[in-house]
Structures are given as structure tokens and as C-alpha cells.
Enzyme design. Structure first.
Site, PDB file in Angstrom:
ATOM      1  N   GLU A  78      60.493  43.033  56.328  1.00 61.17           N
ATOM      2  CA  GLU A  78      59.975  44.517  56.962  1.00 61.17           C
ATOM      3  C   GLU A  78      59.827  43.625  58.419  1.00 61.17           C
ATOM      4  O   GLU A  78      60.367  44.957  59.380  1.00 61.17           O
ATOM      5  CB  GLU A  78      58.479  44.784  56.262  1.00 61.17           C
ATOM      6  CG  GLU A  78      57.850  45.822  55.923  1.00 61.17           C
ATOM      7  CD  GLU A  78      58.421  47.012  55.944  1.00 61.17           C
ATOM      8  OE1 GLU A  78      59.409  47.287  57.431  1.00 61.17           O
ATOM      9  OE2 GLU A  78      58.613  48.240  55.586  1.00 61.17           O
ATOM     10  N   SER A 335       3.715  50.809  21.927  1.00 64.11           N
ATOM     11  CA  SER A 335       2.603  49.542  22.092  1.00 64.11           C
ATOM     12  C   SER A 335       3.154  48.389  22.764  1.00 64.11           C
ATOM     13  O   SER A 335       2.122  47.224  22.069  1.00 64.11           O
ATOM     14  CB  SER A 335       2.598  49.336  20.605  1.00 64.11           C
ATOM     15  OG  SER A 335       2.342  50.520  19.753  1.00 64.11           O
TER      16      SER A 335
END
Length: 683
Positions: A78, A335
Site C-alpha cells: 500500500e 428459606s
């Protein structure tokens, strides 16, 4: 000389113009901040990923963590002079212009990586004006940022097909790996893919993707950067045919973290354990009726860190409201609070584990609890009452302690009970309050720490002896049959809320605390066999399976023996029966008549109270008449007539006495006078 001056003046004007434009039009770096979220587990591996608010998978790139060979391939293909040009490459511009003139069409581009970053930051139509803006932005980037930063910007924003942006998304989506260790073939494909991400997607256009990749490999070979063998081996590799999904583990917990912190968060979750628990939940979910899900939480006892967090069995199960995080949902704890009631009673020297409690039908004012199975066992020890989760004994003990005592203990530990009546009441013992799974797990973690003599905590929930007794009782509770051969020693407790809406199991060993909830997020009761929807049948097997996933560590250090209870603590109900007798107020002086020593100028009355708790507050005709720690009081009568006497003990029970004072100071108490002596029952 004049020419040099003109060049200098022109250069100064251009520089001044650039600085002015740079100040007026700062770089649009906002896209770099709009990143997808990543949650790492405690080992640094990806646990969960979420797209950004625009639905893009854009992760911040760290150049230091990108394969250097990929960077070389990218720059060679690139922008070979990336580290030498100031943002624009004059040689590339001349080359592209010459190729276009010679061929009559665009052969290669002249955009540098810096110019591509400018275009990715600020999307514009492909026009000459846009090119000029990109050129200006490229110079800005080079002016304000280093080459390494600019490369990082590109690797964060480069498109890799669909909603994938950045090298992190590209490598993980196409190759299911981080960008730190790419092959040559993978590097070549990823270098060229951002040029035409829509037309080179390997899952849709594999031939085009292969040709583009091989073009990059050819250039590398021609430049002598790779050997013929490396070229041939890379060209023989297939291109990926499908996208890999980003990890979505612990979605509820990850969402909490990403709302609070930055785009990359390192959590304390144990990734392998989290995945195993999620698989376990989905495996069990096929046995449940529609609308039912489960939640689970695993905490490290020493640090309190979260090791696993399961908000539901399936985030996308709409019928079970899978998007709701049931770890943080307020539910009835059933409980599960009973161990703390007994623990506080142990700390208060009110009970011993071998103290006998009376399990029989009983009312507490207007409140008449019953046992879960409707059966009553008569005399039972605290050990039996807690292991069998009997309701009447637990309510009896809480009645003696006072519900506020339990709420205060939780408040000191940073846990606030949600109570409908806005004041603590006896139904709290059986689930009449609201807590989350996370809060319950943290309460049990504090219990584990309180019972460990080696732990250090700023605010112990219980004393070491009381916590050790509770832990021993819970650890001796027989587990489900298939887990009785396990060598792991666990203290655990189940709970089932009213209507079988919530099934709980919570417990711990020396290192970890785990909590499991099963039910319907919409709060509706579960259907079918009620026995199968209890905490012991619905949640306990999951709890033990989760604990079975963990490596066995040192066995829990549980107290060797309870010891013999002191004589005064052998029975609880006799003391309770005595305590609950009506408060009684009576006269002591002279029976029914009191004669003053000197013509009864002022009458003095001696009073006594029975069956109460110190201190006592005394009242004469509604006005305060003193406070005593003893059960006796002497009051002076200011004038003859009807006299109302009252006493209130520490539990706010009251008793009253009404007498008639005759002239001259003679006292008679009887039914033949108005306001004759009467005793009221304690409230």
C-alpha cells in the site's frame, strides 16, 4: 535572489494558511472513539464482544500486538515510503499520473496510508475537491501524530467487509485468531481486502479474493521479500469461506462492565468455567417448561471477585425473558436467610446447636406460619431445624431476636432488604423480603469468611464461633444422592419461595461461593410436579454440578465439635414460653389497702412487674413516672381519685392497673369502686 524571496514568502503564506486552517478545522477523530466493546476474561482472552452504537465491529488496534510480518506486507503493497513521506507521496503521484496517461485509465492509486486514514475519518464523495481535503487532512495527521499512531488509526478503521472495521475485527472474523500471529497467506489477503471490501469478501467471492491475495503474493515475490517456496505454499492455502462469530459469553455481566468502563475491559471472569456453566444451563433448559430459566454466580471468597456470571440460560429466549439479568433481579429468598437467624442467635448466646426447639403449630399474633410440608416434628435440635429447613423454629427464634436485628446485621454488611411493609417483620424468616442472587451470594461469602479463622474482613457478618457452627451444620446437610461420594466438602442451603416461584441453592467451600436460582422471570408460579420445582430438586443439582466443575482444593476447615450446650440453653421453647406469658403489673404495698404513716398526706404505692424484659418504663395517669432496670418501682400519688398505672418493657409490651384512691389517702382496690383494679394482658 528575488525568486528565493518569492519562494520563502510563498512558503510562509502556505505555512500560515495551513496553521490557520488547522486551527479552524481540527481533525475529526470521533470515529476512533466509537469503538466496539471487548471484555477480556481474567486470563486476558476474549470473553465477550459488542458492536458500537452504529452496529460496527470496530476495535481499537494496538500496533505492538499486530504481526510485524503483516505490517511489512501491508506497507510494501500500500505505501512503501510510508515512513519517509509527509502525508502525500510525490513519487507515487507521478507514477500514478504517468500510468494513467499511458494506458488511458487508472492503473494504480496515489493515496498513501495517511490519506486513506483521512478518507476513513471523514467519508466524502470521490471528487477532486475531496482529494484536496484528504491531502490537507493527511498533512494534519502527520503534523499532530507519529507514524506509529497513524498506522494504528488505519488498522482501527480499515474496512474488511460488511460491518467489520480494523485489523482486530478482520483477523478474528475471517480467521478466528488475534492479529498477533498471521500466516503469509492471511497477511496477503488482509492487506488487499480493504481496497474493495464488498467485492473481495471471501465468503461471497472466493475466486476474486484468491486472485487479489495472489496478486499481493506475486509482488512480494518480485520484490524478493519472500522465496518461491513461501509464495507457492501461501498460494496453495484456501481462502476462508465463512465468518466466525465474536464471543458472546457472560452477556449480562459484560453489558454491566461496558456501561461502566472503557471499550476494553479486563474482567475477573474465569472464561473456561463461564463457558462450562453456560453449556450446563442450556443442557438442563430442555427439561424445563417454557418460560423457565436459571441464573448462577460464582464468587472468589478471598477477594469477592466474580468468577462466573450467568444471567439466564439463553439471552435470546424471549419466552423466558432471557435478556433479563436474573442475577440482579429482586426475588423472594425463601428459606435462604435461616442460617443467619440462627447465627445471630448463636452470637447472642440465645441458642446452642444442640438446643431443643419446639416444632409445633403456633401463632405469632396475627401471623400463623406453617411448615413447608405441613408436618410437625415436635422437639428438634437447632441442627435438625436448620438442616430440615423447618419454618416454625426459625420464626420462633426471629421472634425472640426481633426482625430488626436481622435487617440491621444485613445493613451493616451492605445488604438492604426490600421489605413491603417498610419495617422488618417475622415473615422475613420465610422469604418475606426481597434480595438479588448477587446479594445472597455475597451474604454467604461473608459467612464463609466469618467462619475461616485465617480470613480478614473489615465487617464480619457473624462471630467466628457462630459462623463456624452454622457452617458445620450446613456442611453436614446430606447432598443429593449422586453427590454423596464426592470428596468436596460444601456448606449449602436451599430455599423455595411462596408459590414455587423461586428455587435457590447457595453454598461455599474454602475458596469459592456459588449461588443458583431457577424460576420464571415474570414471577409466575411454575407448573407441573411441585416437588420438582423446590430448591432441593430444581436448583441443588445445578449447584453441585457447578461446584463439580471446579478443581478440588483444600478441604473446608470446619469446627470439630459443637460441645455440650450450657444448662440454660438446653431448651429454647421453655424460655420462650416464659417470655411470651402476659406481662403482669401488681401492687406490693399492703395488699388491697395502703395506710399512710401520717394521715395519708400523700400516698406511696409500690409496684412490681413479672414476665418482662428490662429496662422498664413506668407511667402514672399517662405521664412518665421513671425508668428502672429492676422489676419494681415506687410512685407517689399526688391526689385522691381514679389512678391509672402502666408499665412497658424492652420489647414494648405493656400492662396496666387501675385503682381508686380514697380520702384521706386510704387505698382500696375492688370491683365495688369505679376503675377497680384490673390487669391487662401484655401485647
Amino acid at each position: 535572489m528575488r525568486l528565493l524571496k518569492r519562494f520563502a514568502i510563498t512558503g510562509l503564506l502556505l505555512a500560515a494558511s495551513f496553521l490557520l486552517l488547522d486551527r479552524l478545522f481540527p481533525l475529526p477523530l470521533e470515529p476512533l472513539q466509537q469503538r466496539a466493546g471487548v471484555v477480556l476474561d481474567r486470563h486476558g482472552d476474549w470473553l465477550h464482544a459488542a458492536p458500537n452504537r452504529d452496529g460496527l465491529w470496530r476495535f481499537q488496534a494496538d500496533v505492538a500486538r499486530v504481526d510485524p510480518d503483516f505490517v511489512r506486507v501491508l506497507l510494501h503493497y500500500e505505501d512503501r515510503r510510508f515512513y519517509r513521506h509527509p502525508g502525500a507521496d510525490p513519487l507515487a503521484i507521478l507514477r500514478a499520473t504517468g500510468q494513467s496517461i499511458a494506458s488511458g485509465e487508472v492503473v494504480s492509486g496515489a493515496s498513501t496510508l495517511t490519506m486513506q486514514v483521512a478518507r476513513l475519518l471523514e467519508r466524502r464523495p470521490r471528487t477532486l475537491a475531496s482529494k484536496l481535503v484528504e491531502l490537507f487532512r493527511a498533512f494534519q495527521l502527520e503534523w499532530h501524530h507519529s507514524k506509529s499512531e497513524i498506522l494504528g488509526f488505519y488498522l482501527t478503521l480499515a474496512p474488511y467487509g460488511g460491518n467489520l472495521e480494523g485489523i482486530e475485527a478482520g483477523t478474528r472474523a475471517w480467521f478466528d485468531k488475534p492479529p498477533a500471529a498471521l500466516t503469509l497467506a492471511e497477511s496477503a489477503l488482509l492487506a488487499v481486502l480493504p481496497q474493495r471490501p464488498a467485492r473481495l469478501r471471501p465468503d461471497r467471492y472466493p475466486d476474486a479474493a484468491r486472485q487479489a491475495r495472489d496478486k499481493v503474493l506475486g509482488r512480494l515475490l518480485a520484490s524478493g521479500l519472500i522465496t518461491q517456496q513461501q509464495h507457492d505454499e501461501a498460494a496453495a492455502m484456501p481462502v476462508p469461506r465463512r465468518l466466525h462469530r465474536f464471543p458472546r459469553h457472560a452477556p449480562h455481566y459484560s453489558a454491566l462492565l461496558l456501561r461502566r468502563e472503557a471499550a476494553i475491559v479486563r474482567s475477573t471472569i474465569d472464561g473456561p468455567l463461564q463457558r462450562q456453566i453456560e453449556a450446563l444451563a442450556k443442557r438442563h433448559a430442555v427439561q424445563w417448561e417454557k418460560g423457565v430459566t436459571m441464573a448462577a454466580l460464582v464468587l472468589d471468597n478471598a477477594s469477592g471477585e466474580v468468577r462466573a456470571w450467568l444471567g439466564s440460560h439463553d439471552l435470546f429466549d424471549r419466552e423466558a425473558s432471557g435478556y433479563v439479568d436474573m442475577v440482579t433481579a429482586v426475588r423472594s429468598p425463601g428459606s435462604t436467610l435461616k442460617p443467619f437467624i440462627y447465627g445471630i442467635a448463636f452470637d447472642s448466646n440465645l441458642l446452642h446447636p444442640e438446643t431443643l426447639l419446639r416444632d409445633a403449630p403456633r401463632s405469632f399474633g396475627s401471623y400463623t406460619p406453617t411448615n413447608f410440608d405441613g408436618r410437625y416434628r415436635g422437639d428438634v435440635s437447632v441442627i435438625e431445624a436448620l438442616q430440615q429447613s423447618l419454618n416454625i423454629p426459625a420464626v420462633s427464634v426471629l421472634d425472640r431476636l426481633g426482625p430488626g436485628r436481622l435487617a440491621d446485621a444485613f445493613g451493616a454488611a451492605g445488604i438492604d432488604l426490600r421489605i413491603a411493609a417498610n419495617r422488618p417483620e417475622l415473615p422475613m424468616a420465610l422469604g418475606g423480603a426481597g434480595l438479588t442472587l448477587e446479594e445472597l451470594a455475597r451474604l454467604y461469602r461473608l459467612l464463609a469468611l466469618s467462619s475461616d479463622p485465617l480470613s480478614v474482613q473489615p465487617q464480619p457478618l457473624l462471630g467466628e464461633r457462630a459462623a463456624g457452627w452454622v457452617t458445620k451444620i450446613l456442611a453436614e446437610n446430606p447432598p443429593p444422592a449422586r453427590w454423596r461420594e464426592s470428596k468436596r466438602q460444601l456448606a449449602w442451603k436451599t430455599g423455595t419461595s411462596y408459590g414455587y416461584r423461586d428455587a435457590w441453592t447457595i453454598g461455599f467451600d474454602r475458596e469459592l461461593t456459588a449461588a443458583v436460582w431457577v424460576g420464571r422471570p415474570d414471577g409466575h408460579p411454575r407448573h407441573g410436579d411441585r416437588e420438582r420445582t423446590t430448591g432441593r430438586r430444581a436448583a441443588a443439582p445445578l449447584f453441585f454440578e457447578i461446584m463439580g466443575l471446579l478443581p478440588e482444593r483444600s478441604r473446608y476447615n470446619i469446627a470439630a465439635d459443637y460441645g455440650e450446650p450450657p444448662p440454660g440453653l438446653a431448651r429454647f421453647d421453655r424460655q420462650e414460653q416464659l417470655m411470651r406469658q402476659p406481662l403482669e403489673l401488681r401492687l406490693l404495698s399492703g395488699g388491697e389497702r395502703i395506710r399512710p404513716a401520717d394521715a395519708c398526706a400523700q400516698t406511696v404505692i409500690d409496684l412490681a412487674v413479672s414476665h418482662g424484659e428490662s429496662p422498664y418504663h413506668w407511667f402514672l395517669n399517662g405521664a412518665p413516672a421513671g425508668r428502672t432496670t429492676g422489676a419494681r418501682q415506687r410512685v407517689s400519688v399526688p391526689e385522691p381519685g381514679n389512678l391509672e398505672l402502666q408499665v412497658m418493657d424492652a420489647s414494648r409490651r405493656t400492662a396496666s392497673l387501675s385503682v381508686w384512691i380514697e380520702q384521706p389517702g386510704c387505698l382500696r382496690a375492688g370491683a365495688d369502686r369505679p376503675g377497680s383494679t384490673r390487669l391487662s394482658r401484655g401485647r
